[in-house]
Design a protein around this motif. Structure first.
Motif, PDB file in Angstrom:
ATOM      1  N   GLN A 458       0.855  -1.185   0.000  1.00  0.00           N
ATOM      2  CA  GLN A 458       0.000   0.000   0.000  1.00  0.00           C
ATOM      3  C   GLN A 458       0.898   1.245   0.000  1.00  0.00           C
ATOM      4  O   GLN A 458       1.745   1.410   0.884  1.00  0.00           O
ATOM      5  N   GLU A 472       3.720   0.179   2.442  1.00  0.00           N
ATOM      6  CA  GLU A 472       3.612  -0.736   3.585  1.00  0.00           C
ATOM      7  C   GLU A 472       3.313  -2.125   3.041  1.00  0.00           C
ATOM      8  O   GLU A 472       2.406  -2.295   2.215  1.00  0.00           O
ATOM      9  N   LEU A 475       0.357  -8.452   4.561  1.00  0.00           N
ATOM     10  CA  LEU A 475       0.310  -9.864   4.202  1.00  0.00           C
ATOM     11  C   LEU A 475      -1.105 -10.343   3.885  1.00  0.00           C
ATOM     12  O   LEU A 475      -2.066  -9.939   4.540  1.00  0.00           O
ATOM     13  N   ARG A 476      -1.209 -11.198   2.900  1.00  0.00           N
ATOM     14  CA  ARG A 476      -2.498 -11.774   2.500  1.00  0.00           C
ATOM     15  C   ARG A 476      -2.383 -13.285   2.491  1.00  0.00           C
ATOM     16  O   ARG A 476      -1.330 -13.843   2.163  1.00  0.00           O
ATOM     17  N   PRO A 487      -5.497 -10.648   7.554  1.00  0.00           N
ATOM     18  CA  PRO A 487      -4.401 -10.706   8.539  1.00  0.00           C
ATOM     19  C   PRO A 487      -4.897 -10.421   9.946  1.00  0.00           C
ATOM     20  O   PRO A 487      -4.300 -10.900  10.917  1.00  0.00           O
ATOM     21  N   ASP A 488      -5.984  -9.651  10.054  1.00  0.00           N
ATOM     22  CA  ASP A 488      -6.522  -9.400  11.396  1.00  0.00           C
ATOM     23  C   ASP A 488      -6.897 -10.715  12.072  1.00  0.00           C
ATOM     24  O   ASP A 488      -6.936 -10.804  13.299  1.00  0.00           O
ATOM     25  N   ASN A 531       5.703  -4.999   8.780  1.00  0.00           N
ATOM     26  CA  ASN A 531       5.152  -5.073  10.146  1.00  0.00           C
ATOM     27  C   ASN A 531       5.871  -6.181  10.914  1.00  0.00           C
ATOM     28  O   ASN A 531       6.027  -7.292  10.426  1.00  0.00           O
ATOM     29  N   ASP A 593       3.526   1.959  15.175  1.00  0.00           N
ATOM     30  CA  ASP A 593       2.233   1.708  14.540  1.00  0.00           C
ATOM     31  C   ASP A 593       1.072   1.888  15.517  1.00  0.00           C
ATOM     32  O   ASP A 593       1.262   1.811  16.726  1.00  0.00           O
ATOM     33  N   ASP A 594      -0.113   2.064  14.972  1.00  0.00           N
ATOM     34  CA  ASP A 594      -1.359   2.104  15.765  1.00  0.00           C
ATOM     35  C   ASP A 594      -1.256   3.096  16.911  1.00  0.00           C
ATOM     36  O   ASP A 594      -1.795   2.865  18.008  1.00  0.00           O
ATOM     37  N   LYS A 617      -5.807   4.301  12.538  1.00  0.00           N
ATOM     38  CA  LYS A 617      -6.944   4.668  11.680  1.00  0.00           C
ATOM     39  C   LYS A 617      -8.234   4.842  12.475  1.00  0.00           C
ATOM     40  O   LYS A 617      -9.182   5.466  11.994  1.00  0.00           O
ATOM     41  N   GLY A 651      -5.641   5.094   7.162  1.00  0.00           N
ATOM     42  CA  GLY A 651      -7.116   5.062   7.124  1.00  0.00           C
ATOM     43  C   GLY A 651      -7.703   6.313   6.502  1.00  0.00           C
ATOM     44  O   GLY A 651      -8.801   6.751   6.879  1.00  0.00           O
ATOM     45  N   GLU A 653      -9.685   7.724   4.084  1.00  0.00           N
ATOM     46  CA  GLU A 653     -10.672   7.224   3.117  1.00  0.00           C
ATOM     47  C   GLU A 653     -11.381   8.351   2.382  1.00  0.00           C
ATOM     48  O   GLU A 653     -11.856   8.178   1.265  1.00  0.00           O
ATOM     49  N   GLY A 671      -4.089   5.341   2.831  1.00  0.00           N
ATOM     50  CA  GLY A 671      -5.522   5.040   2.948  1.00  0.00           C
ATOM     51  C   GLY A 671      -6.154   4.735   1.610  1.00  0.00           C
ATOM     52  O   GLY A 671      -5.549   4.939   0.547  1.00  0.00           O
ATOM     53  N   TYR A 672      -7.355   4.193   1.664  1.00  0.00           N
ATOM     54  CA  TYR A 672      -8.067   3.791   0.453  1.00  0.00           C
ATOM     55  C   TYR A 672      -8.297   4.972  -0.492  1.00  0.00           C
ATOM     56  O   TYR A 672      -8.401   4.821  -1.697  1.00  0.00           O
TER      57      TYR A 672
HETATM   58  P1  C2E Z   1      -1.730  -2.251  10.192  1.00  0.00           P
HETATM   59  O1  C2E Z   1      -0.272  -2.460  10.305  1.00  0.00           O
HETATM   60  O2  C2E Z   1      -2.303  -1.155  11.002  1.00  0.00           O
HETATM   61  O3  C2E Z   1      -2.032  -2.122   8.703  1.00  0.00           O
HETATM   62  C1  C2E Z   1      -2.894  -1.225   8.196  1.00  0.00           C
HETATM   63  C2  C2E Z   1      -4.185  -1.829   7.945  1.00  0.00           C
HETATM   64  O4  C2E Z   1      -5.120  -0.827   7.574  1.00  0.00           O
HETATM   65  C3  C2E Z   1      -4.144  -2.800   6.780  1.00  0.00           C
HETATM   66  O5  C2E Z   1      -5.080  -3.838   7.045  1.00  0.00           O
HETATM   67  C4  C2E Z   1      -4.661  -1.951   5.640  1.00  0.00           C
HETATM   68  O6  C2E Z   1      -5.224  -2.724   4.607  1.00  0.00           O
HETATM   69  C5  C2E Z   1      -5.718  -1.139   6.343  1.00  0.00           C
HETATM   70  N1  C2E Z   1      -6.033   0.093   5.666  1.00  0.00           N
HETATM   71  C6  C2E Z   1      -5.234   0.852   4.873  1.00  0.00           C
HETATM   72  N2  C2E Z   1      -5.903   1.951   4.445  1.00  0.00           N
HETATM   73  C7  C2E Z   1      -7.156   1.861   4.949  1.00  0.00           C
HETATM   74  C8  C2E Z   1      -8.308   2.700   4.852  1.00  0.00           C
HETATM   75  O7  C2E Z   1      -8.347   3.762   4.207  1.00  0.00           O
HETATM   76  N3  C2E Z   1      -9.435   2.316   5.500  1.00  0.00           N
HETATM   77  C9  C2E Z   1      -9.445   1.159   6.209  1.00  0.00           C
HETATM   78  N4  C2E Z   1     -10.576   0.804   6.809  1.00  0.00           N
HETATM   79  N5  C2E Z   1      -8.374   0.343   6.350  1.00  0.00           N
HETATM   80  C10 C2E Z   1      -7.229   0.709   5.705  1.00  0.00           C
HETATM   81  P2  C2E Z   1      -4.673  -5.289   6.769  1.00  0.00           P
HETATM   82  O8  C2E Z   1      -3.868  -5.398   5.585  1.00  0.00           O
HETATM   83  O9  C2E Z   1      -5.957  -6.051   6.880  1.00  0.00           O
HETATM   84  O10 C2E Z   1      -3.759  -5.630   7.989  1.00  0.00           O
HETATM   85  C11 C2E Z   1      -4.291  -5.676   9.215  1.00  0.00           C
HETATM   86  C12 C2E Z   1      -3.187  -5.778  10.211  1.00  0.00           C
HETATM   87  O11 C2E Z   1      -2.547  -7.016  10.063  1.00  0.00           O
HETATM   88  C13 C2E Z   1      -2.091  -4.768  10.051  1.00  0.00           C
HETATM   89  O12 C2E Z   1      -2.491  -3.591  10.602  1.00  0.00           O
HETATM   90  C14 C2E Z   1      -0.962  -5.401  10.745  1.00  0.00           C
HETATM   91  O13 C2E Z   1      -1.060  -5.147  12.110  1.00  0.00           O
HETATM   92  C15 C2E Z   1      -1.215  -6.858  10.491  1.00  0.00           C
HETATM   93  N6  C2E Z   1      -0.333  -7.308   9.443  1.00  0.00           N
HETATM   94  C16 C2E Z   1      -0.522  -7.251   8.113  1.00  0.00           C
HETATM   95  N7  C2E Z   1       0.529  -7.757   7.475  1.00  0.00           N
HETATM   96  C17 C2E Z   1       1.420  -8.132   8.412  1.00  0.00           C
HETATM   97  C18 C2E Z   1       2.724  -8.703   8.400  1.00  0.00           C
HETATM   98  O14 C2E Z   1       3.331  -8.946   7.356  1.00  0.00           O
HETATM   99  N8  C2E Z   1       3.330  -8.966   9.585  1.00  0.00           N
HETATM  100  C19 C2E Z   1       2.730  -8.659  10.752  1.00  0.00           C
HETATM  101  N9  C2E Z   1       3.344  -8.932  11.870  1.00  0.00           N
HETATM  102  N10 C2E Z   1       1.503  -8.112  10.819  1.00  0.00           N
HETATM  103  C20 C2E Z   1       0.861  -7.831   9.642  1.00  0.00           C
END
Ligand code: C2E
Ligand code: CA
Ligand code: CA
Length: 704
Positions: A458, A472, A475-476, A487-488, A531, A593-594, A617, A651, A653, A671-672
């Motif tokens: 992203q 960023e 992972l999928r 990933p959540d 991450n 992060d976060d 976000k 985030g 959007e 963000g999206y």
């Molecule tokens: P994160 O690190 O906070 O990643 C950002 C999340 O926000 C991503 O969700 C992304 O798709 C989402 N996001 C980006 N822009 C927007 C937006 O405009 N609106 C909304 N609603 N969401 C947006 P994703 O990809 O589902 O990842 C979720 C979490 O999973 C990540 O949160 C991160 O904590 C974890 N994660 C993802 N990939 C990895 C990885 O390779 N390793 C580790 N350890 N954790 C990962």
């Protein structure tokens, strides 16, 4: 006659009187005993007619003629005349022997006077013996008493029992201490000792006696019930006496002394630090509730301290221990008299409440949460703690102790999950969560074994240049059967079962592949943010390995950024600081992060080598709902800049978000509205085509 003497010489050694006379009665030989009997010298008797020595000649002659006719020896009483004239009462036997055609009489005389005398002596000595026997028995009695005294001063029980009936014949005083009954009671009721054997050990003892052969001795250990109701362990050495038909034993009480027993008992069921009942006691307590009142409901509360690990890690175990003691004191004070509180493990406590009225449980749980409001003071420093509580109800939620604890633990985790510092009742749907966990685990295994994991990227947009400053890596897990797994869902499972370490390595490899690909198409500097979870960060070699790998791939460290959550850093601040410093010194940038969702302490933040704060976000998505989110974003932005850090907002959007964030000097947007996470191929294609990720700045979001 002289020549005959030597033949008879041997007769001198006999105690009886012997004379040998010829057919007329002339004495040819008299032995010493005979001479002595009648007061003569032997020589004086020779030549005398033995008839002259007899008081009653007629009797003797009748005897002689009988011998001559019948040839037999006769035993007859005869009175002889002593040299001094007195009568010697004797018994004689006469034999006729033929010697060289001559007749000889062989007379054997025993002095009855002597025997009478002997009888008298015998009588006298009998009296003496009786007297002595009397004395002897008195002596024996006193010896018995002495023996008894000795036996009663011995701590061991000494006893013997009949080998057939096993009834008690003797026991010393020590039995009183060991069994708690008087010795007399034991002797009066000869089977009492058998009645006191611990029921489970009866058969053992029975068999022991049945198999102990005469002449053998063996040792046996068994339990008895003391009169005070307690169980005692006895050790007995038992001998089967082959002649007396007794089992003779010596028995000692080998139960630990009471005080020691109490202490062992206490330690077995209590936690030595807080002195609260321990896990074993808790189990007994729950079981006893089932046993005695299976119909009576109760509530089980599983209480876990939030973030207690930090205190132990930052302040040491001594402080941690003091806080645990204080926690247990507060819990004890809060619960009711009939309630029960145990320390289950490190910072876990379990409470049993007899009152199951929902309202009362709510109020008790609230009170328990409240007890943590006051700071815990150790060495004049204040520590703030909170707790998460899972509640389970018996019998509706579970019927066994294991299930009750398991469900309460599940509910407690749910309380943590919902943000800690609260209580949650168990619900069967939480079981689904557990089942889900196992299912997700299996999907992760598939992902790893079939190489399904794939990174999406992203773009992160620099608000000053509106250019992509980096990506960023997200992972999928596209699963062939289950579709896209978020990933959540899988990251938290992989973190808890440790799979995240392997997954993290795959992420790094794919991120580096992506960097290589982008670098080949694009000259400008950029970075890929990966991450990193706390499990990875806390691997001792994490920073080194990361830097080594980049070196190996010939990728300058500036191309990589690491995103860590606040909680991952705070989990162990020492290790985190060390790792972050190494990464930073190696040239890798770090984003927190976060940001805003945890309990970050700004004091720590300032000391850490952090480049970027990523505002979570959850503040950006509802940016215009009320005003507080905007104030928070403003404040974080200002703070970060004061600390020399950059700020990213994720985030984004809406176009309106975009404007506000730019106005508030946010450095980077994600963000999206700008771009969704995209697969590597799409990014590379856009780069090749030099196509932008988004078009108009404040108009429509780019739907990719
Ligand atoms: P994160 O690190 O906070 O990643 C950002 C999340 O926000 C991503 O969700 C992304 O798709 C989402 N996001 C980006 N822009 C927007 C937006 O405009 N609106 C909304 N609603 N969401 C947006 P994703 O990809 O589902 O990842 C979720 C979490 O999973 C990540 O949160 C991160 O904590 C974890 N994660 C993802 N990939 C990895 C990885 O390779 N390793 C580790 N350890 N954790 C990962
Ligand atoms: Ca992230
Ligand atoms: Ca985030």
């Amino acid at each position: 006659m002289e020549h005959e003497a030597p033949h008879y010489d041997v007769l001198n050694y006999l105690p009886d009187g012997i004379i040998i006379a010829d057919e007329r009665g002339v004495i040819l030989f008299a032995n010493d005993s005979f001479a002595e009997m009648l007061g003569y010298d032997t020589a004086m008797l020779l030549g005398l007619n033995m008839l002259s020595l007899l008081a009653d000649i007629d009797v003797f002659q009748a005897c002689i003629s009988k011998v001559m006719v019948e040839g037999k020896s006769l035993d007859e009483e005869t009175d002889l005349i002593h040299r001094d004239g007195s009568i010697v009462h004797s018994i004689k036997s006469v034999r006729m022997i033929r010697q060289d055609e001559r007749i000889r009489f062989f007379v054997n005389i025993r002095n009855l006077t002597d025997i009478n005398h002997l009888n008298k002596e015998l009588l006298a000595s009998k009296e003496l013996i009786e007297l002595q026997a009397h004395e002897l028995s008195a002596l024996l009695t006193s010896k018995n008493q002495e023996l008894e005294e000795i036996l009663s001063s011995i701590d061991e029980v000494i006893w013997y029992i009949d080998n057939q009936t096993l009834s008690l014949r003797y026991v010393n005083h020590a039995v009183e201490e060991v069994f708690g009954f008087s010795r007399e009671t034991f002797l009066n009721d000869s089977t009492l000792w058998q009645q006191r054997i611990y029921p489970d050990d009866h058969a053992l003892v029975q068999m022991f006696f049945e198999t102990l052969l005469p002449g053998q001795s063996q040792t046996i250990r068994f339990r008895i019930l003391h009169n005070d109701g307690e169980t005692r362990w006895l050790n007995s050495r038992i001998y089967h006496h082959p002649k007396l038909h007794f089992f003779i034993g010596i028995t000692s009480d080998i139960t630990a002394p009471k005080a020691q027993r109490d202490e062992i008992n206490f330690l077995a069921y209590h936690d030595p630090l807080t002195l609260l009942p321990n896990r074993a006691k808790l189990k007994l307590q729950i079981e006893s509730r089932f046993e005695h009142s299976s119909a009576t409901p109760f509530a089980l509360l599983f209480l876990d301290l939030d973030n207690f690990k930090h205190i132990n890690d930052f302040k040491g175990h001594e402080v941690g221990d003091k806080i645990l003691i204080e926690v247990s004191n507060r819990l004890k004070k809060t619960i009711g008299e009939n309630d029960f509180c145990a320390r289950f493990g490190g910072d876990e406590f379990v409470l049993l409440l007899h009152n199951t009225d929902r309202h009362d449980i709510d109020s008790m749980a609230t009170q328990l949460i409240q007890t943590f409001k006051e700071p815990f003071v150790v060495h004049d420093a204040d520590f703030f703690l909170s707790s998460s509580i899972g509640i389970v109800l018996y019998p509706q939620d579970a019927q066994s102790d294991d299930d009750l604890l398991k469900h309460a633990d599940t509910a407690m985790y749910e309380a943590k999950h919902r943000g800690k510092n609260q209580f949650v009742y168990y619900h069967s749907s939480m079981q689904c969560a557990v089942r889900n966990f196992l299912h997700v685990e299996s999907l992760i295994r598939d992902g790893l074994s079939q190489n399904l994991f794939e990174l999406y990227f992203q773009p992160l947009i620099d608000t000053k240049t509106l250019q992509t400053e980096g990506y960023e890596a997200l992972l999928r897990l596209p699963h062939p059967k289950e579709g896209f797994i978020s990933p959540d869902i899988f990251i938290s499972v992989a973190e808890s079962n440790g799979d995240i370490l392997l997954i993290g390595k795959k992420v790094l490899v794919q991120a580096c592949d992506f960097i290589d690909s982008v670098r080949s198409l694009y000259d400008e500097p950029f970075f890929v943010a990966i991450n990193v979870s706390s499990k990875q960060l806390h691997q001792e070699e994490f920073a080194h390995q990361l830097l080594d790998y980049l070196y190996l791939r010939n990728i300058p460290p500036s191309y990589l950024k690491v995103e860590l959550t606040e909680s991952a850093v705070m989990e162990n601040i020492d290790i985190a600081t060390r790792q972050l410093t190494q990464l930073k010194e190696g040239g890798i940038r770090i984003a927190l992060d976060d940001f805003g969702t945890g309990y970050s302490s700004f004091a720590y933040l300032a000391q850490l080598p952090i480049d970027t704060l990523k505002i979570d976000k959850s503040f950006i998505l509802p940016l215009f709902e009320g005003s507080s989110n905007r104030h928070i974003v403003e404040a974080i932005s200002n703070l970060a800049h004061v600390l020399g850090m950059k700020v990213t907002a994720e985030g984004v959007e809406e176009p309106s978000h975009y404007d506000f964030l730019i106005d508030n000097k946010i450095d980077t947007l994600q963000g999206y509205h700008l771009s969704r996470p995209l697969p590597k191929t799409e990014i590379l294609q856009k780069l090749q085509e030099r196509a932008p990720y988004f078009t108009a700045v404040t108009s429509q979001p780019n739907k990719q």
